[in-house]
Write a protein that holds these residues in place. Structure first.
Motif, PDB file in Angstrom:
ATOM      1  N   SER A  76       1.083  -1.436  -0.150  1.00  0.00           N
ATOM      2  CA  SER A  76      -0.302   0.130   0.461  1.00  0.00           C
ATOM      3  C   SER A  76       0.992   1.270  -0.239  1.00  0.00           C
ATOM      4  N   LEU A  77       0.502   2.696  -0.180  1.00  0.00           N
ATOM      5  CA  LEU A  77       0.949   2.974  -0.165  1.00  0.00           C
ATOM      6  C   LEU A  77      -0.086   4.636   0.853  1.00  0.00           C
ATOM      7  N   HIS A  78       1.122   5.872   1.610  1.00  0.00           N
ATOM      8  CA  HIS A  78       0.758   6.461   2.071  1.00  0.00           C
ATOM      9  C   HIS A  78       1.372   7.394   2.242  1.00  0.00           C
ATOM     10  N   PHE A  79       0.930   8.883   2.058  1.00  0.00           N
ATOM     11  CA  PHE A  79       0.744  10.324   1.808  1.00  0.00           C
ATOM     12  C   PHE A  79       1.010  10.809   2.892  1.00  0.00           C
ATOM     13  N   TYR A 117       7.053  16.826   3.006  1.00  0.00           N
ATOM     14  CA  TYR A 117       6.225  15.611   3.763  1.00  0.00           C
ATOM     15  C   TYR A 117       6.547  14.198   2.966  1.00  0.00           C
ATOM     16  N   TRP A 118       6.563  13.479   3.180  1.00  0.00           N
ATOM     17  CA  TRP A 118       6.914  12.268   1.976  1.00  0.00           C
ATOM     18  C   TRP A 118       6.094  11.612   2.120  1.00  0.00           C
ATOM     19  N   MET A 119       6.117   9.942   1.173  1.00  0.00           N
ATOM     20  CA  MET A 119       5.113   8.727   1.150  1.00  0.00           C
ATOM     21  C   MET A 119       5.865   7.980   1.420  1.00  0.00           C
ATOM     22  N   HIS A 120       5.165   6.513   1.878  1.00  0.00           N
ATOM     23  CA  HIS A 120       6.224   5.002   2.248  1.00  0.00           C
ATOM     24  C   HIS A 120       4.564   4.581   2.308  1.00  0.00           C
ATOM     25  N   GLY A 144      12.821   0.781   2.452  1.00  0.00           N
ATOM     26  CA  GLY A 144      13.301   1.760   1.652  1.00  0.00           C
ATOM     27  C   GLY A 144      12.279   2.099   1.237  1.00  0.00           C
ATOM     28  N   MET A 145      11.156   1.738   1.108  1.00  0.00           N
ATOM     29  CA  MET A 145       9.486   1.726   0.163  1.00  0.00           C
ATOM     30  C   MET A 145       9.322   3.171   0.706  1.00  0.00           C
ATOM     31  N   ARG A 146       9.783   5.266   0.644  1.00  0.00           N
ATOM     32  CA  ARG A 146       9.765   5.629   0.917  1.00  0.00           C
ATOM     33  C   ARG A 146      10.102   7.009   0.034  1.00  0.00           C
ATOM     34  N   THR A 147       9.850   7.859   0.011  1.00  0.00           N
ATOM     35  CA  THR A 147      10.655   8.839  -0.978  1.00  0.00           C
ATOM     36  C   THR A 147       9.470  10.073  -0.247  1.00  0.00           C
TER      37      THR A 147
END
Length: 619
Positions: free
Chosen positions: A81-84, A129-132, A142-145
């Motif tokens: 999944s991906l959270h902002f 901000y970032w997403m992960h 490392g699933m983040r930026t």
């Protein structure tokens, strides 16, 4: 003809204005997958990248832009999944709560081979901000930026900006670390100690400064566990933003960032370029149960003014007392202290063992366990007369029903001796109280302190006139925090510790905010339903998946049963030690008993031999 031409021209002009106001659309097609890398130069491992690339590139948008991320699960055997992180998703016409990301909260897990589309407008938010990933502890690998929202009306000036991601780093894959952590063989719940800390996904990094230049540095702690101090030798930081909120400029020499937090600073470089300077990142050692051999707590990065000059030496901080306390920061847009609350939520933090021997984390003795149906699905599909009944969401998600427009006060009391950065989805909050640590007795006698919960009749600090606002705040050991916000964003919003190991232990609650308005605003998209179908997750029903009887919670996933009375982690340790002492004692008895028996047998044999060999006496 002339009249038609003017009308057409006017209509085109209106469309052009609306298009310009709507901003640009940024589209990304990402596929998750494992990428072999060696971030710290000490151990090669598989990191989680997008499209075969790691580190994942930063994303830059402008205020008012639209962001479309099509995330395809490229893993063989795990959901994602991906959270902002930090976004509110307030747009009622965009089914926006489905864009938030935590699996089994606002969406179904994306199964291998499937694609989920995150599509939303970045409206009225600016900054860092970032997403992960919000599935398990995936972002640890490392699933983040970074995700930066630029603002043409920024209230400060600078010449150049840089993004600096801070993180901790584990050599084993996250799922192995988690299995070793959440086990009866770790009864104290000691968090996994990382093998390193990273600076922009590497170690011993460098950034370049030109003389007499103003730099905007966006620091983001994208790690799992350890907070970090940041210090720049012989320079000052001027804090101008935290967690997407502009603040009255505040000058300091030392920053502190817990996981999930962002701090943006201005730095004015030196007028000369005759030397280089150390940019230190330092682990918060107090968060570690043990400092493992060889662990480097103090990492030296370089600020290079002169490529031919020697590198700066490692710099050591004598005291961390001067670090900025975010409680005393003031938002640039001064929003007055919210009036007395309409609804107060008190959450007591504890860590303890349950019947399976594993150490769990609790709010009010409840350890979060995901339901069978995403909580958003339950809220949207529930009968109107039951949608505000917390029982349909399952007690093991810690559900709290918020009425639209009410002032909510969240009190968090820490009955644990660990530090916890708490993050709220869908809002930032006013920090009304933020106690110091009470690990030591406040009387100064050097003894261990006791937890001091919030006392509304005698608060420790004066309520600020214009409280700091942010979305991630640190709860100190044995201390407390008090937060306020207005429940004006219908949705299902998670409130949890951003030490991801603690989230995996169950330290989370759900705010079911304005569920009647949510039902009116939000409809499940076809993409949402399709992803749920692939994962065999129902798209209607209560937390246990029942639609025929909404109050029937049979089959609801729940936390393990409690330990038998008297058994705690200390009891486990005592039991193990007692067994060890008992076994050692038995071995000792057997060893010495057998040796004495053998010696006795040898003595008797020798005496008998002597008698037999003596000559017989004559009669």
């Amino acid at each position: 003809m002339r009249s038609i031409g003017l009308t057409t021209l006017f209509a085109c002009l209106v469309l052009l204005i609306r298009w310009a106001a709507a901003g640009q659309t940024h589209e990304y097609n990402f596929t998750t997958g494992w990428v072999r890398r060696n971030p710290d130069g000490m151990h090669e491992k598989m990191m989680i990248g997008f499209n075969g690339e790691w580190p994942i590139p930063d994303i830059h948008v402008n205020k008012g832009d639209r962001l479309i991320v099509r995330l395809t699960n490229g893993f063989d055997d795990q959901p994602t999944s991906l959270h902002f992180h930090g976004f509110f998703h307030r747009n009622v016409d965009e089914n926006s709560n489905q864009m938030d990301g935590p699996q089994m909260v606002t969406q179904c897990p994306i199964m291998p081979g499937d694609t989920y589309v995150y599509n939303f407008t970045v409206d009225n938010q600016v900054g860092t901000y970032w997403m992960h990933s919000h599935s398990g502890a995936q972002y640890t690998d490392g699933m983040r930026t970074a995700l930066i929202v630029h603002d043409e009306d920024e209230p400060f000036e600078y010449d150049e900006e840089m993004i600096i991601q801070l993180s901790d780093h584990y050599h084993k894959p996250y799922y192995e670390v988690m299995d070793e952590f959440l086990t009866r063989y770790n009864p104290t719940g000691a968090e996994p100690v990382p093998q390193n800390i990273l600076f922009n996904n590497t170690v011993n990094a460098s950034i370049s400064f030109d003389p007499d230049t103003v730099y905007l540095l966006r620091f983001i702690n994208v790690g799992n566990f350890v907070s970090q101090y940041v210090y720049l030798e012989d320079h000052e930081f001027t804090i101008v933003e935290v967690d997407g909120v502009y603040v009255t400029p505040n000058t300091t020499s030392l920053l502190y960032l817990a996981t999930g937090q962002r701090t943006t600073v201005l730095v004015h470089s030196k007028p000369e370029s005759n030397k280089n300077y150390a940019l230190m990142q330092i682990m918060d050692e107090t968060m570690l149960d043990v400092v493992t051999p060889g662990l480097i707590l103090n990492r030296t990065n370089q600020v290079l003014y002169n490529g031919e000059a020697p590198f700066a030496d490692e710099y050591f901080i004598d005291s961390f007392d001067g670090v900025t306390n975010d409680f005393y920061l003031t938002p640039l847009e001064k929003t007055a202290l919210l009036p007395d609350y309409d609804y107060q939520i008190t959450l007591d933090v504890k860590m303890d063992n349950l019947g399976d021997g594993v150490n769990y984390a609790f709010f009010n003795n409840i350890s979060y366990v995901a339901p069978k149906v995403p909580t958003l699905v339950t809220a949207i599909t529930a009968p109107k007369h039951l949608v505000k009944n917390p029982s349909i969401y399952g007690e093991n998600v810690n559900p709290f029903i918020l009425e639209y427009g009410e002032v909510v006060e969240v009190v968090v009391n820490n009955y644990d001796d660990g530090r916890h950065p708490f993050h709220m989805h869908g809002h930032n909050f006013q920090v009304v109280q933020k106690s110091p640590s009470f690990l030591e007795d406040p009387s100064g006698n050097g003894e261990d302190g006791e937890p001091i919960p919030y006392n509304s009749s005698s608060p420790l600090m004066e309520f600020p006139d214009f409280p700091m606002r942010r979305d991630t705040v640190v709860l100190e050991p044995n201390g407390h925090i008090v937060l306020r916000f207005v429940a004006n964003n219908p949705g299902i919003w998670m409130f949890h510790c951003h030490v991801d190991w603690h989230l995996e232990q169950g330290l989370a609650a759900l705010f079911i905010e304005a569920p009647l308005q949510l039902q009116a605003n939000e409809a499940l998209t076809e993409n949402f339903k399709q992803v749920c179908s692939t994962g065999d997750v129902p798209v209607a029903g209560n937390a246990a998946g029942h639609v025929d009887d909404w109050l029937n919670l049979a089959g609801l996933p729940r936390q393990p049963d409690p330990l038998p009375e008297g058994f705690t982690w200390k009891g486990y340790v005592a039991f193990v030690m007692s067994c060890f002492v008992g076994i050692w004692g038995l071995q000792t008895i057997v060893h010495y008993g057998l040796s004495e028996s053998i010696q006795d047998d040898e003595s008797m044999y020798n005496k008998l031999k002597e008698l037999l060999e003596e000559p017989a006496e004559s009669n």
